[in-house]
Design an enzyme around this catalytic site. Structure first.
Site, PDB file in Angstrom:
ATOM      1  N   SER A 128       0.823  -1.214   0.000  1.00 10.91           N
ATOM      2  CA  SER A 128       0.000   0.000   0.000  1.00 10.91           C
ATOM      3  C   SER A 128       0.853   1.259   0.000  1.00 10.91           C
ATOM      4  CB  SER A 128      -0.911   0.026   1.220  1.00 10.91           C
ATOM      5  OG  SER A 128      -1.611   1.261   1.242  1.00 10.91           O
ATOM      6  N   LYS A 182      -4.446  -6.755   3.361  1.00  7.54           N
ATOM      7  CA  LYS A 182      -4.479  -5.617   2.420  1.00  7.54           C
ATOM      8  C   LYS A 182      -5.914  -5.306   1.995  1.00  7.54           C
ATOM      9  CE  LYS A 182      -3.170  -2.299  -0.223  1.00  7.54           C
ATOM     10  NZ  LYS A 182      -3.706  -2.167  -1.495  1.00  7.54           N
ATOM     11  N   HIS A 185      -7.481  -3.453   4.722  1.00 10.23           N
ATOM     12  CA  HIS A 185      -6.903  -2.098   4.657  1.00 10.23           C
ATOM     13  C   HIS A 185      -7.701  -1.260   3.661  1.00 10.23           C
ATOM     14  CE1 HIS A 185      -4.477   0.855   2.463  1.00 10.23           C
ATOM     15  NE2 HIS A 185      -3.785   1.040   3.564  1.00 10.23           N
ATOM     16  N   ASN A 186      -7.968  -1.829   2.507  1.00  6.47           N
ATOM     17  CA  ASN A 186      -8.675  -1.062   1.486  1.00  6.47           C
ATOM     18  C   ASN A 186     -10.126  -0.797   1.866  1.00  6.47           C
ATOM     19  OD1 ASN A 186      -6.253  -1.332   0.110  1.00  6.47           O
ATOM     20  ND2 ASN A 186      -7.260  -1.488  -1.870  1.00  6.47           N
ATOM     21  N   GLU A 189      -9.901   1.978   4.057  1.00  3.05           N
ATOM     22  CA  GLU A 189      -9.583   3.149   3.208  1.00  3.05           C
ATOM     23  C   GLU A 189     -10.882   3.739   2.620  1.00  3.05           C
ATOM     24  OE1 GLU A 189      -6.386   2.499   0.242  1.00  3.05           O
ATOM     25  OE2 GLU A 189      -7.785   3.202  -1.275  1.00  3.05           O
TER      26      GLU A 189
HETATM   27  C1  6PG Z   1      -3.158   1.468  -1.631  1.00  2.00           C
HETATM   28  C2  6PG Z   1      -4.469   1.570  -2.348  1.00  2.00           C
HETATM   29  C3  6PG Z   1      -4.422   0.974  -3.708  1.00  2.00           C
HETATM   30  C4  6PG Z   1      -5.772   0.994  -4.415  1.00  2.00           C
HETATM   31  C5  6PG Z   1      -6.245   2.354  -4.773  1.00  2.00           C
HETATM   32  C6  6PG Z   1      -7.489   2.390  -5.625  1.00  2.00           C
HETATM   33  O1  6PG Z   1      -3.210   0.951  -0.527  1.00  2.00           O
HETATM   34  O2  6PG Z   1      -2.143   1.916  -2.147  1.00  2.00           O
HETATM   35  O3  6PG Z   1      -5.450   0.896  -1.611  1.00  2.00           O
HETATM   36  O4  6PG Z   1      -3.981  -0.346  -3.571  1.00  2.00           O
HETATM   37  O5  6PG Z   1      -5.661   0.260  -5.569  1.00  2.00           O
HETATM   38  O6  6PG Z   1      -6.453   3.090  -3.637  1.00  2.00           O
HETATM   39  O7  6PG Z   1      -8.532   1.651  -5.112  1.00  2.00           O
HETATM   40  P1  6PG Z   1      -9.999   1.835  -5.719  1.00  2.00           P
HETATM   41  O8  6PG Z   1      -9.852   2.035  -7.201  1.00  2.00           O
HETATM   42  O9  6PG Z   1     -10.731   0.570  -5.414  1.00  2.00           O
HETATM   43  O10 6PG Z   1     -10.558   3.046  -5.054  1.00  2.00           O
END
Ligand code: 6PG
Length: 468
Positions: A128, A182, A185-186, A189
């Site tokens: 990430s 991960k 994590h997303n 996010e």
């Molecule tokens: C990271 C992000 C990355 C992710 C983008 C876009 O941790 O660097 O999570 O891996 O691909 O943030 O995600 P979306 O297109 O699903 O918003």
């Protein structure tokens, strides 16, 4: 001979390869389109001598010192399987493949099993931090055989972000554990971003603040409890001006958000695990609703009910900050609880305090609060974060602000799905006697499903006549 190899010189792969070379390691690189490799090497400047560009897979493999370690940074899905299939015949038994893309963890589990069956090592690794993180220090979540991880961890620790001198690169468990961490994590996010978007909406539409006035508010929050990368960039995007029109950049961006699917995977897995993550689910749903642009425009035409301005003094910026603090804690409490459930279900033994630690720097959700979460999880790994004393103090101070914000937003027609999902979860989680007795009675009535009594008296069915 190179110490490591990397396949896939897209944005992330190129940045990661430069990072590896920058930290003093020699690296061989390969890309399906050969000109990309040539251009990459030509643009590597002072790092070029440590990089071996190759034009065939066989040359690529031959350029790496055995036992080899090869990072794949190719699009998640079938491309990974194709790449593994093309590589394996060229590799020796101890050569390690590391999938560093955003893989769906079930795919990683399958690939890990295949590799185990063939007696070859495989690591699924979450990375990430976007392009900047990959180039200068990402957060790294590894999964697979411990011995394989230990072999490459010196390189991975060197290229990872550092928090107070501690590298943000950790082994999360066997099989798909790294990619699962991960994924969560997303999901978090998505939720962090959605909650920020909700308070932004209240400032914009409820408090009639222009983007230029919103930017310093985020900036101020970034000096307090909410200090984090996502608040920092929210200030930056709020302050930016569109070079084409001269308007605030935010005001010319269409409000329809895309996604690549990792947030959705978190919500789906949470359902499979029966682990409630309503804030994340609300954030995923909100992205999907945002993309129904035409229906939303039609809806506003029919109901004539855009979010209304709020009366002066209805909410303060301090209320919004409090709501965001509470919402964030509740969201992470759910996320870590889900990780705990997954770890138990899959028998991974994910080290939850370590998860909080590797998220403290390098990744998109990095924040000061994660340091306190790491401490709370170290004290008691299975206690829900909303019960950890440090977060009880925060929540006691901020949950009334969250309630005020959600209430004012709902009354003025502002959608705050993630904040209100957090509040509803909080209210359920602090109610010893809820209302599921009604659900149980209904289930027993129509399906004789039975229930437990509160008083220890005999009987697990109700007096429902023919159904009783
Ligand atoms: C990271 C992000 C990355 C992710 C983008 C876009 O941790 O660097 O999570 O891996 O691909 O943030 O995600 P979306 O297109 O699903 O918003």
């Amino acid at each position: 001979m190179a110490q490591i190899g990397l396949i896939g010189l897209g944005t992330m792969g190129a940045a990661l390869a430069l990072n590896i070379a920058d930290k003093g390691f020699s690296i061989a690189v390969f890309n399906r389109t050969g000109s990309v490799t040539t251009d990459f090497h030509a643009g590597a400047g002072a790092l070029a001598p440590r990089i071996t560009p190759t034009q065939t897979l066989a040359d690529f493999v031959a350029a790496i010192t055995p036992p080899r370690a090869i990072i794949l940074m190719v699009p998640a899905g079938p491309v990974v399987d194709d790449q593994i299939a093309a590589l394996r015949p060229l590799l020796g038994k101890d050569d390690l493949i590391i999938d560093a893309g955003n893989a769906e963890f079930h795919d990683t589990e399958r690939r890990a099993k295949d590799a185990e069956g063939a007696g070859v090592p495989f690591i699924g690794m979450g990375v990430s931090g976007g392009e900047e993180g990959a180039r200068h220090g990402p957060s790294i979540m590894g999964g697979g055989p411990r011995a394989a991880w230990d072999r490459v961890s010196p390189i991975l620790s060197a290229i990872a972000a550092q928090y107070d001198g501690t590298p943000c690169a950790t082994w999360m468990g066997p099989g798909g554990a790294g990619h699962f961490v991960k994924t969560v994590h997303n999901g978090i996010e998505y939720a962090d971003m959605q909650m920020i978007a909700e308070v932004y909406g209240i400032m914009r539409d409820g408090l009639a603040m222009p983007a230029t006035a919103i930017a310093p508010v985020f900036d101020g929050w970034n000096k307090g409890v909410l200090r984090s990368y996502l608040i920092e960039i929210s200030a930056a995007v709020s302050a930016a001006t569109d070079p084409v029109t001269g308007k605030a950049m935010l005001d010319v961006i269409l409000d329809a958000a895309g996604q690549k699917g990792t947030g959705r995977w978190t919500a789906i897995e949470a359902q499979h695990l029966a682990a409630p993550v309503p804030v994340i689910e609300a954030a995923v749903a909100a992205r999907n609703v945002s993309s129904r642009l035409h229906a939303r425009v039609a809806g506003q035409g029919v109901y004539r009910a855009a979010p209304q301005a709020m009366a002066a003094g209805a909410l303060t910026v301090a209320d919004l900050e409090g709501a965001l603090i509470a919402g964030k804690i509740l969201c992470y409490a759910q996320g870590f609880d889900m990780l705990n459930a997954a770890s138990k279900t899959f028998g991974w033994g994910v080290p939850l305090p370590e998860v909080a630690r590797v998220w403290r720097a390098g990744c998109i959700i990095r924040s000061d609060m994660l340091n306190d979460m790491a401490a709370a999880l170290t004290e008691d790994v299975s206690r829900n974060l909303m019960l950890a004393p440090a977060f009880v103090t925060h929540l006691q101070r901020t949950h009334t602000a969250l309630r005020r914000v959600v209430a004012a937003a709902v009354l003025a027609g502002h959608a705050v799905p993630a904040l209100s999902a957090g509040l509803a979860w909080f209210d359920m989680m602090r109610t010893a006697r809820g209302t599921a007795n009604m659900i149980q009675a209904q289930r027993d009535f129509f399906g004789a499903h039975g229930f437990e009594r509160v008083d220890g008296q005999p009987g697990k069915h109700g007096p429902w006549g023919a159904h009783g």
